[in-house]
Motif scaffolding. Structure first.
Motif, short mmCIF file in Angstrom:
data_model
loop_
_atom_site.label_atom_id
_atom_site.label_comp_id
_atom_site.label_asym_id
_atom_site.label_seq_id
_atom_site.Cartn_x
_atom_site.Cartn_y
_atom_site.Cartn_z
N MET A 16 0.82 -1.21 0.00
CA MET A 16 0.00 0.00 0.00
C MET A 16 0.85 1.26 0.00
N LYS A 17 0.19 2.37 -0.32
CA LYS A 17 0.83 3.68 -0.25
C LYS A 17 0.25 4.40 0.97
N PHE A 18 1.13 4.81 1.88
CA PHE A 18 0.67 5.57 3.05
C PHE A 18 1.81 6.41 3.59
N ASP A 19 1.43 7.50 4.24
CA ASP A 19 2.43 8.41 4.81
C ASP A 19 2.81 8.05 6.23
N LYS A 20 1.85 7.60 7.04
CA LYS A 20 2.13 7.29 8.43
C LYS A 20 1.29 6.11 8.88
N PHE A 21 1.94 5.19 9.61
CA PHE A 21 1.27 4.04 10.20
C PHE A 21 1.32 4.25 11.71
N ILE A 22 0.16 4.28 12.35
CA ILE A 22 0.10 4.51 13.80
C ILE A 22 -0.44 3.25 14.48
N TYR A 23 0.38 2.72 15.38
CA TYR A 23 0.02 1.51 16.13
C TYR A 23 -0.22 1.87 17.59
N PHE A 24 -1.34 1.44 18.12
CA PHE A 24 -1.68 1.70 19.52
C PHE A 24 -1.19 0.55 20.37
N SER A 25 -0.11 0.79 21.09
CA SER A 25 0.48 -0.20 21.97
C SER A 25 0.08 0.12 23.40
N SER A 26 0.95 -0.23 24.34
CA SER A 26 0.62 -0.03 25.75
C SER A 26 1.88 0.23 26.56
N ILE A 27 1.74 1.06 27.57
CA ILE A 27 2.84 1.32 28.50
C ILE A 27 3.17 0.06 29.31
N SER A 28 2.31 -0.94 29.24
CA SER A 28 2.54 -2.17 30.00
C SER A 28 3.82 -2.89 29.56
N VAL A 29 4.40 -2.53 28.43
CA VAL A 29 5.67 -3.16 28.02
C VAL A 29 6.80 -2.82 28.99
N LYS A 52 9.95 -1.28 8.26
CA LYS A 52 11.09 -0.38 8.51
C LYS A 52 11.30 0.65 7.40
N ASN A 53 10.76 0.42 6.22
CA ASN A 53 10.92 1.39 5.13
C ASN A 53 9.77 2.40 5.07
N PHE A 54 8.91 2.37 6.08
CA PHE A 54 7.76 3.27 6.14
C PHE A 54 7.86 4.11 7.41
N ASP A 55 7.16 5.24 7.42
CA ASP A 55 7.06 6.04 8.64
C ASP A 55 6.00 5.43 9.53
N PHE A 56 6.35 5.17 10.77
CA PHE A 56 5.37 4.63 11.70
C PHE A 56 5.56 5.26 13.06
N LEU A 57 4.51 5.18 13.85
CA LEU A 57 4.50 5.71 15.19
C LEU A 57 3.92 4.63 16.10
N LEU A 58 4.67 4.27 17.13
CA LEU A 58 4.20 3.31 18.12
C LEU A 58 3.77 4.10 19.35
N LEU A 59 2.49 4.16 19.61
CA LEU A 59 1.97 4.90 20.75
C LEU A 59 1.78 3.96 21.93
N ARG A 60 2.58 4.13 22.95
CA ARG A 60 2.43 3.32 24.17
C ARG A 60 1.52 4.08 25.12
N ILE A 61 0.24 3.86 24.93
CA ILE A 61 -0.74 4.60 25.72
C ILE A 61 -0.77 4.07 27.15
N TYR A 108 7.36 11.83 27.13
CA TYR A 108 6.79 12.45 25.95
C TYR A 108 6.93 13.95 26.09
N ASN A 109 6.74 14.65 25.00
CA ASN A 109 6.73 16.11 25.00
C ASN A 109 5.30 16.59 24.91
N LEU A 110 4.96 17.56 25.72
CA LEU A 110 3.63 18.17 25.64
C LEU A 110 3.69 19.30 24.63
N ILE A 111 2.92 19.18 23.58
CA ILE A 111 2.89 20.20 22.54
C ILE A 111 1.43 20.56 22.32
N TYR A 112 1.11 21.83 22.45
CA TYR A 112 -0.26 22.24 22.23
C TYR A 112 -0.51 22.34 20.73
#
Length: 188
Positions: free
Chosen positions: A95-108, A145-154, A179-183
């Motif tokens: 597929m073609k995509f700019d960003k892949f966002i995965y919702f993980s957990s702080i439990s790691v 690894k060849n794509f932009d992704f974000l792993l969110l450890r909520i 994390y950084n707080l950015i408004y």
């Protein structure tokens, strides 16, 4: 914007859906079941992805949100035989995509003392749930690894009437500056 929500029936997915709908973004869904909020024309059943992949294969997605939580994630170890993410990765690679966002957990981090948590490479999952989240994070790191992704450890399970350790995790986040707080009024 073109948005693909993978796992579209959770409370969090509903919130992301509402946010993008208000912005009048083009929403597409890849899920195990259709929800009454979802435009059926833009829905693909994961079980039929082999035959319906052409519906989304040519779309350039701005964001793919991955939010599938398998029912047994707290009881059984994920592997290549039972992980939905593992089975979907070959499709994502096409597929073609700019960003892949995965919702993980702080439990790691659950096996670490608070003072030992200082970067994303220090993990120590204890529960099956945490091990499975880390397994999927590593799948993304290694396979996308060849794509932009974000792993969110909520820091908590997000949903209606959920009990969580939010105050504990917020204190940890603030102490460790994980994390950084950015408004940004446009952020989800």
């Amino acid at each position: 914007m073109n948005i693909l929500i993978v796992g579209a029936n959770s409370f969090l997915a509903s919130s992301i859906f509402s946010f993008h709908k208000k912005k009048k973004d083009n929403l597409f869904f890849l899920s195990r079941k259709v929800d009454n909020k979802i435009n059926i024309e833009n829905f693909i059943d994961i079980k039929k992805l082999d035959t319906d992949f052409d519906k989304i294969s040519k779309i350039n997605f701005d964001i793919i949100y991955y939010m599938i939580a398998q029912d047994f994630i707290k009881r059984k170890q994920l592997d290549q035989n039972n992980s939905i993410l593992y089975k979907l990765i070959p499709f994502f690679k096409l597929m073609k995509f700019d960003k892949f966002i995965y919702f993980s957990s702080i439990s790691v981090y659950e096996g670490l003392k608070i003072n030992d948590i200082n970067n994303v490479k220090s993990t120590s999952p204890i529960s099956k749930y945490a091990e499975n989240k880390l397994y999927e994070e590593n799948l993304i790191i290694n396979e996308l690894k060849n794509f932009d992704f974000l792993l969110l450890r909520i820091p908590m399970v997000i949903g209606r009437n959920m009990k969580s350790k939010i105050m504990y995790y917020l204190k940890l986040f603030l102490q460790k500056k994980l994390y950084n707080l950015i408004y940004n009024p446009e952020s989800v």
